[in-house]
Design a protein around this motif. Structure first.
Motif, short mmCIF file in Angstrom:
data_model
loop_
_atom_site.label_atom_id
_atom_site.label_comp_id
_atom_site.label_asym_id
_atom_site.label_seq_id
_atom_site.Cartn_x
_atom_site.Cartn_y
_atom_site.Cartn_z
N THR B 237 0.84 -1.21 0.00
CA THR B 237 0.00 0.00 0.00
C THR B 237 0.87 1.25 0.00
O THR B 237 0.59 2.22 -0.72
CB THR B 237 -0.93 0.00 1.25
N ALA B 238 1.93 1.23 0.81
CA ALA B 238 2.82 2.40 0.90
C ALA B 238 3.44 2.70 -0.46
O ALA B 238 3.54 3.88 -0.87
CB ALA B 238 3.91 2.15 1.94
N LEU B 239 3.84 1.65 -1.16
CA LEU B 239 4.46 1.81 -2.47
C LEU B 239 3.44 2.34 -3.48
O LEU B 239 3.72 3.27 -4.26
CB LEU B 239 5.04 0.47 -2.93
N ALA B 240 2.27 1.75 -3.46
CA ALA B 240 1.21 2.17 -4.40
C ALA B 240 0.85 3.64 -4.17
O ALA B 240 0.69 4.42 -5.12
CB ALA B 240 -0.01 1.28 -4.25
N THR B 241 0.74 4.05 -2.93
CA THR B 241 0.37 5.44 -2.61
C THR B 241 1.47 6.41 -3.02
O THR B 241 1.20 7.49 -3.53
CB THR B 241 0.11 5.58 -1.09
N LEU B 242 2.71 5.96 -2.80
CA LEU B 242 3.86 6.80 -3.17
C LEU B 242 3.81 7.15 -4.66
O LEU B 242 3.99 8.31 -5.05
CB LEU B 242 5.14 6.03 -2.85
N PHE B 243 3.52 6.13 -5.47
CA PHE B 243 3.46 6.36 -6.92
C PHE B 243 2.19 7.11 -7.30
O PHE B 243 2.21 7.99 -8.17
CB PHE B 243 3.54 5.03 -7.68
N ALA B 244 1.07 6.77 -6.63
CA ALA B 244 -0.21 7.42 -6.97
C ALA B 244 -0.14 8.93 -6.71
O ALA B 244 -0.78 9.71 -7.41
CB ALA B 244 -1.33 6.79 -6.15
N GLU B 245 0.65 9.32 -5.71
CA GLU B 245 0.78 10.75 -5.40
C GLU B 245 1.79 11.44 -6.29
O GLU B 245 2.05 12.64 -6.15
CB GLU B 245 1.15 10.93 -3.92
N GLY B 246 2.38 10.68 -7.20
CA GLY B 246 3.31 11.29 -8.16
C GLY B 246 4.62 11.71 -7.54
O GLY B 246 5.26 12.67 -8.01
N LEU B 247 5.06 11.00 -6.51
CA LEU B 247 6.26 11.43 -5.79
C LEU B 247 7.56 10.86 -6.37
O LEU B 247 8.63 11.35 -6.07
CB LEU B 247 6.16 11.06 -4.31
N VAL B 248 7.45 9.80 -7.17
CA VAL B 248 8.66 9.15 -7.69
C VAL B 248 8.93 9.64 -9.11
O VAL B 248 8.03 9.65 -9.95
CB VAL B 248 8.49 7.62 -7.69
N ILE B 249 10.17 10.05 -9.37
CA ILE B 249 10.48 10.52 -10.73
C ILE B 249 11.52 9.64 -11.43
O ILE B 249 11.69 9.73 -12.64
CB ILE B 249 10.94 12.00 -10.74
N ALA B 250 12.20 8.79 -10.69
CA ALA B 250 13.18 7.90 -11.33
C ALA B 250 13.52 6.77 -10.37
O ALA B 250 13.24 6.85 -9.16
CB ALA B 250 14.45 8.67 -11.69
N HIS B 251 14.12 5.72 -10.91
CA HIS B 251 14.59 4.63 -10.05
C HIS B 251 15.94 4.15 -10.55
O HIS B 251 16.33 4.39 -11.71
CB HIS B 251 13.58 3.48 -9.99
N SER B 252 16.66 3.48 -9.67
CA SER B 252 17.97 2.93 -10.05
C SER B 252 18.21 1.71 -9.18
O SER B 252 17.46 1.45 -8.23
CB SER B 252 19.07 3.97 -9.82
N GLY B 253 19.27 0.99 -9.50
CA GLY B 253 19.65 -0.14 -8.65
C GLY B 253 19.21 -1.49 -9.16
O GLY B 253 19.61 -2.52 -8.63
N GLU B 254 18.37 -1.52 -10.24
CA GLU B 254 17.88 -2.81 -10.71
C GLU B 254 18.98 -3.62 -11.40
O GLU B 254 18.84 -4.82 -11.57
CB GLU B 254 16.68 -2.65 -11.65
N ASN B 255 20.06 -2.98 -11.79
CA ASN B 255 21.13 -3.68 -12.49
C ASN B 255 22.26 -4.13 -11.56
O ASN B 255 23.26 -4.67 -12.01
CB ASN B 255 21.71 -2.80 -13.60
N VAL B 256 22.08 -3.86 -10.26
CA VAL B 256 23.12 -4.26 -9.31
C VAL B 256 23.03 -5.77 -9.10
O VAL B 256 21.94 -6.32 -8.91
CB VAL B 256 22.92 -3.53 -7.97
N ASP B 257 24.18 -6.46 -9.15
CA ASP B 257 24.17 -7.92 -8.96
C ASP B 257 23.68 -8.28 -7.57
O ASP B 257 24.03 -7.64 -6.58
CB ASP B 257 25.59 -8.47 -9.15
N VAL B 258 22.86 -9.33 -7.50
CA VAL B 258 22.39 -9.79 -6.19
C VAL B 258 23.06 -11.10 -5.82
O VAL B 258 23.61 -11.77 -6.65
CB VAL B 258 20.85 -9.96 -6.16
#
Lengths: 286, 258
Positions: B237-258
């Protein structure tokens, strides 16, 4: 791309309070002057200014570049101004014969310099660096003075002339500042105008000032930019136009800012005076 | 003859507070040199006072103009400006408020923080927000390491006092005869852009989650902060609300090896 720039019409200083209104109303201004220090830390203002730059010629007038500072130029600031110059493509660039920083501290004022060999070297070195960094000719503005230095070995006009000779910069002749300094320091304003290297003058400034009575009963004029242009400054402007011919002219108003219409009316008055002087001069010549 | 640097050091000392006497003998004017020097001293003092009044309107409303001006003078003395744009100057007043703690209301520094940040974020820009669906293509293994860039005009303030109530009273120009102001842990989200701002209270877990992301934490670390604040923290819910309020403009870190 260079925007069409009709310097026959006076421009006005553009302050933050007027940005949105200028974008909305598109007033009939010939050109605007902006202080980079007002917008460098204000992304919203910088965004509006970029839109305005597409509509009007702009002049960049730095009040924080501190060309006379013995502790050197702030190269971070210079780089930020360069970014703004790239973004706005201004038609003029100017700043003051003054200093406003010492050892990294900003004093938010245009402070006086002694006029001697050492200060000449400092300001010439800095103007050369500014012109190289920004890729534009710098217009150096004569200051408004309240006091002078015993160490000065040359007059202000001789100093300005030498700076022009050494750096290839041009002069921003602030007519109101000449009146203010002449009153405050006890010299003749017209004689000061006569001593300027006229061919180097690339711009005129006109701003409002206020008279204060000093404790000893003397009076001092404070360069406040908070009032209409005084009659004495208009008269000196007519004298300068008569002597040097027309140049881009700017109305400065920084505090107690009135509506844009008031500023434009002052600009129109400058245009009428310049036109009348030229008509009179032509009549005398034939 | 002193060097230009020494002369400017003396001039700086004369206008910024110290006695101008050592410099006066080298200056001239057709009137009192000390009087003319006072013009520079006055301009220096008044321009910063005017600026700081503009940056701390709620604090001035709360403490009164005279007290704010005293604090402004103290700040100017302790932390003079180091940048050419006035807009960048004034955050140091919050430190002055903290150092004068015993003489001021206990919430003064938090009111100051709120004023300062509202001034900064109201001139920022709002960027195109990212949609939550953008995350759909990211391998679920990488999701915990994701980091988000939030809107630049976003600040999170935690206070032991409901300082937002003071701001609302000021904005409505209400001066109640009696106002009860009791301590109350408050989690505020300040958001602004292009001359406008909004101020909202958040639940502690949502606040910690968002503040963590704003501070550069990974999604997993921010979620941990949320759970620590409230064990029942609902990440989805927290994640969905964060995006619904238009607060996120970019993301990174998906290419970091796990």
């Amino acid at each position: 791309m260079t925007k069409p720039f009709s310097f026959r019409q006076a421009g006005v200083g553009l302050r933050l309070e007027h940005l949105a209104k200028v974008l909305r109303d598109r007033p009939a201004a010939a050109w605007f002057e902006v202080h980079p220090e007002n917008v460098l830390a204000n992304p919203h203002a910088a965004e509006m200014l970029a839109e305005i730059a597409a509509l009007y010629p702009l002049s960049i007038h730095s009040v924080g570049i501190s060309a006379g500072s013995a502790s050197g130029l702030d190269r971070t600031h210079l780089a930020r101004v360069r970014g703004l110059v790239t973004r706005l493509d201004p038609v003029l660039l100017s700043g003051h014969l003054a200093w406003s920083t010492h050892d990294g501290e900003y004093l938010n004022d245009l402070l006086p310099l002694p006029y001697h060999a050492q200060s000449l070297d400092v300001i010439c070195r800095h103007i050369a660096e500014i012109q190289d960094a920004l890729g534009m000719v710098f217009h150096l503005e004569n200051p408004s003075n309240y006091l002078g230095f015993a160490e000065s070995t040359m007059t202000e006009t001789a100093f300005l002339t030498e700076v022009v000779k050494r750096t290839g910069c041009r002069l921003l002749c602030d007519v109101s500042n000449i009146h203010v300094s002449a009153h405050n320091m006890g010299y003749d304003a017209r004689r000061y105008v006569d001593e300027l290297p006229g061919e180097a003058i690339g711009e005129f400034h006109l701003g409002g000032f206020e008279l204060e009575t000093e404790p000893g009963g003397t009076s001092v004029i404070i360069d406040t930019h908070a009032r209409p242009i005084a009659t004495e400054a208009w008269d000196l402007y007519a004298y300068a136009i008569h002597r040097f011919g027309p140049r881009p002219t700017l109305i400065e108003w920084d505090s107690a800012l009135p509506a844009m219409d008031v500023l434009l009316a002052e600009a129109a008055k400058a245009d009428r005076i310049a036109e009348q002087v030229l008509v009179d001069r032509h009549a005398l010549a034939v | 003859m002193p060097s230009l640097f020494e002369m400017q050091a003396g001039f700086r000392a004369a206008i910024a507070g110290d006695a101008p006497a050592p410099l006066l003998g080298r200056l001239h004017a057709p009137a009192s040199v000390a009087g003319r020097m006072e013009i520079y001293r006055r301009h220096h003092r008044e321009s910063f006072r005017r600026h700081l009044r503009g940056r701390y309107p709620t604090l001035e409303w709360l403490l009164g103009t005279d007290r704010l001006l005293e604090l402004a003078d103290l700040t100017l003395q302790r932390s003079p400006p180091r940048a050419p744009s006035m807009a960048e100057y004034g955050a140091a007043l919050i430190e002055t408020l903290r150092s004068c703690g015993d003489d001021l209301p206990p919430y003064a520094a938090d009111v100051g923080r709120m004023d300062w940040h509202l001034g900064c974020l109201s001139v920022s820009l709002e960027h195109q927000p990212m949609a939550l669906v953008t995350l759909a293509g990211i391998d679920t293994l990488h999701l915990p390491r994701l980091r988000f860039t939030l809107q630049p005009g976003l600040v999170f303030i935690q206070s032991a006092w409901p300082v937002d109530e003071l701001l609302r009273l000021r904005l409505q120009d209400i001066l109640p005869d009696r106002f009860t102001f009791e301590p109350c842990e408050t989690h505020l989200q300040l958001r602004g852009a292009r001359g406008a701002f909004s101020l909202n209270r958040l639940e502690p877990d949502v606040f910690q989650f968002r503040a963590g992301l704003a501070a550069g934490c990974s999604l997993a670390d921010a979620a941990t902060r949320g759970t620590q604040a409230k064990p029942g923290f609902d990440l989805s819910t927290a994640l969905a609300t964060l995006f619904a309020e238009g607060l996120v403009i970019a993301h990174s870190g998906e290419n970091v090896d796990v």
